[in-house]
Design an enzyme around this catalytic site. Structure first.
Site, PDB file in Angstrom:
ATOM      1  N   SER A 149     -18.095  -4.107 -11.476  1.00  0.00           N
ATOM      2  CA  SER A 149     -18.324  -2.934 -12.712  1.00  0.00           C
ATOM      3  C   SER A 149     -17.656  -3.702 -14.020  1.00  0.00           C
ATOM      4  CB  SER A 149     -17.914  -1.733 -12.411  1.00  0.00           C
ATOM      5  OG  SER A 149     -16.612  -1.398 -12.186  1.00  0.00           O
ATOM      6  N   LEU A 187      -4.106 -16.596  -6.094  1.00  0.00           N
ATOM      7  CA  LEU A 187      -4.453 -18.279  -6.724  1.00  0.00           C
ATOM      8  C   LEU A 187      -2.835 -19.017  -6.494  1.00  0.00           C
ATOM      9  CD1 LEU A 187      -6.485 -16.957  -9.626  1.00  0.00           C
ATOM     10  CD2 LEU A 187      -7.127 -18.336  -7.636  1.00  0.00           C
ATOM     11  N   ASN A 221      -6.601 -11.234 -16.012  1.00  0.00           N
ATOM     12  CA  ASN A 221      -6.873 -10.279 -14.973  1.00  0.00           C
ATOM     13  C   ASN A 221      -6.778  -8.743 -15.565  1.00  0.00           C
ATOM     14  OD1 ASN A 221      -7.346  -9.590 -12.356  1.00  0.00           O
ATOM     15  ND2 ASN A 221      -4.903  -8.875 -12.088  1.00  0.00           N
ATOM     16  N   HIS A 243      -5.385  -5.084 -13.824  1.00  0.00           N
ATOM     17  CA  HIS A 243      -4.814  -4.510 -13.181  1.00  0.00           C
ATOM     18  C   HIS A 243      -4.788  -3.214 -13.287  1.00  0.00           C
ATOM     19  CE1 HIS A 243      -1.926  -4.116  -9.573  1.00  0.00           C
ATOM     20  NE2 HIS A 243      -1.118  -3.514 -10.437  1.00  0.00           N
ATOM     21  N   SER A 252      -4.244  -2.350 -17.112  1.00  0.00           N
ATOM     22  CA  SER A 252      -3.769  -3.554 -18.132  1.00  0.00           C
ATOM     23  C   SER A 252      -4.421  -4.661 -17.690  1.00  0.00           C
ATOM     24  CB  SER A 252      -2.242  -3.751 -17.590  1.00  0.00           C
ATOM     25  OG  SER A 252      -1.538  -2.651 -17.509  1.00  0.00           O
ATOM     26  N   GLU A 282       3.556 -15.781 -11.028  1.00  0.00           N
ATOM     27  CA  GLU A 282       4.144 -14.438 -10.366  1.00  0.00           C
ATOM     28  C   GLU A 282       3.239 -13.370 -10.516  1.00  0.00           C
ATOM     29  OE1 GLU A 282       7.961 -11.426 -10.315  1.00  0.00           O
ATOM     30  OE2 GLU A 282       8.182 -13.328 -11.558  1.00  0.00           O
ATOM     31  N   ASP A 292       0.822 -10.168 -10.990  1.00  0.00           N
ATOM     32  CA  ASP A 292       0.838  -9.202 -12.078  1.00  0.00           C
ATOM     33  C   ASP A 292       2.188  -9.124 -12.857  1.00  0.00           C
ATOM     34  OD1 ASP A 292      -1.375  -8.484 -10.563  1.00  0.00           O
ATOM     35  OD2 ASP A 292      -0.386  -7.000  -9.207  1.00  0.00           O
ATOM     36  N   GLU A 322     -10.989   0.937 -17.753  1.00  0.00           N
ATOM     37  CA  GLU A 322     -11.141  -0.424 -17.522  1.00  0.00           C
ATOM     38  C   GLU A 322     -12.148  -1.003 -18.195  1.00  0.00           C
ATOM     39  OE1 GLU A 322     -11.147  -1.350 -13.499  1.00  0.00           O
ATOM     40  OE2 GLU A 322      -8.898  -1.142 -13.292  1.00  0.00           O
TER      41      GLU A 322
HETATM   42  C1  GRF Z   1     -10.478  -2.868 -10.627  1.00  0.00           C
HETATM   43  O1  GRF Z   1     -10.314  -1.775 -10.284  1.00  0.00           O
HETATM   44  C2  GRF Z   1      -9.588  -3.712 -11.098  1.00  0.00           C
HETATM   45  O2  GRF Z   1      -8.569  -3.160 -11.698  1.00  0.00           O
HETATM   46  C3  GRF Z   1      -9.012  -4.572  -9.915  1.00  0.00           C
HETATM   47  O3  GRF Z   1     -10.299  -4.616  -9.163  1.00  0.00           O
HETATM   48  C4  GRF Z   1     -11.310  -3.510  -9.410  1.00  0.00           C
HETATM   49  C5  GRF Z   1     -12.579  -4.370  -9.660  1.00  0.00           C
HETATM   50  O4  GRF Z   1     -13.588  -3.344  -9.803  1.00  0.00           O
HETATM   51  N1  GRF Z   1      -8.444  -5.705 -10.186  1.00  0.00           N
HETATM   52  P1  GRF Z   1     -15.092  -4.018 -10.222  1.00  0.00           P
HETATM   53  O5  GRF Z   1     -15.452  -5.078  -9.080  1.00  0.00           O
HETATM   54  O6  GRF Z   1     -14.925  -4.471 -11.495  1.00  0.00           O
HETATM   55  O7  GRF Z   1     -15.938  -2.693 -10.290  1.00  0.00           O
END
Ligand code: GRF
Length: 216
Positions: free
Chosen positions: A15, A95, A109, A111, A138, A145, A147, A176
């Site tokens: 998503s 990774l 990334n 998180h 975030s 390390e 996150d 997000e």
């Molecule tokens: C998200 O909640 C993100 O924070 C985490 O993985 C999830 C990915 O969701 N790292 P999507 O596949 O983008 O719907």
């Protein structure tokens, strides 16, 4: 300005990938997604990519004997397109340090917490357990390390008394989908550097992450 070349790595629903595709299609982000790579053949995000006419690749981690071999092959696939930014969007693999250092300053990334709070898993559960009043997500640079890389953008939501893990997860996902495209836009439109885990935007140190909130 020339279009930035992006690669998005996913493992599942995608998503966040979709949110970024939408902003590119609307003309808000001046970039092309060169390829969407998944470590899982059945990731729904692959269908999203195909629908948007984006090339896809599968690098199945179960086919490699070690993390190093998997990352080595993944890097080979990535390097075919020489991306400007590599976006982890629900990519559920840890990774290796070698991989992360190879793409230092280009690898980001998202998180589901207000880092540095709640690194790792089960972030919504832990926020509820702590009776946190705020939670969120975030976008950060990836460093060896987990996150712990410098945070570019955060999305903040209020935690309600009757929130459950599910309701929190839903609102965190909503935020997000706002902040990940914003972070990508910021990186594509500015000269952004990561030095000693600090972010410099057009040579100015970013003192704290840019923050966004939900309207309700
Ligand atoms: C998200 O909640 C993100 O924070 C985490 O993985 C999830 C990915 O969701 N790292 P999507 O596949 O983008 O719907």
């Amino acid at each position: 300005m020339s279009k930035s070349r992006l690669i998005v790595l996913i493992s599942g629903n995608g998503s966040n990938l979709q949110a970024i595709i939408n902003q590119i299609e609307s003309g808000d982000i001046n970039a092309n997604i060169a390829s969407v790579i998944s470590n899982k053949a059945d990731a729904y995000g692959l269908q999203r990519a195909k629908k948007a006419g984006i090339e896809t690749a599968i690098v199945d981690h179960t086919q490699y004997e070690s993390r190093e071999l998997f990352d080595h092959f993944l890097a080979k696939v990535i390097d075919q397109t020489a991306p400007d930014i590599i976006i982890l969007a629900g990519f559920m693999r840890i990774l290796t340090e070698g991989f992360v250092m190879r793409y230092a300053g280009k690898l980001i990334n998202i998180h589901p917490s207000l880092l540095p709070l709640y690194r790792g898993l089960h972030t919504h559960k832990r926020a509820l357990h702590d009776k946190a009043t705020q939670h969120g997500a975030s976008v950060h640079f990836v460093t060896p390390e987990l996150d712990s890389g410098a945070v570019i953008v955060q999305g903040v939501i209020s935690v309600k008394n009757n929130d459950t893990e599910e309701t929190l997860a839903t609102r965190v996902h909503q935020i997000e989908h706002i902040i990940y495209p914003q972070a990508v836009k910021l990186l594509t439109e500015n000269h952004v550097k990561l030095r000693a885990n600090r972010i410099y935007i057009n040579n100015q140190r970013l003192q704290q992450p840019k923050q966004y909130g939900l309207k309700k």
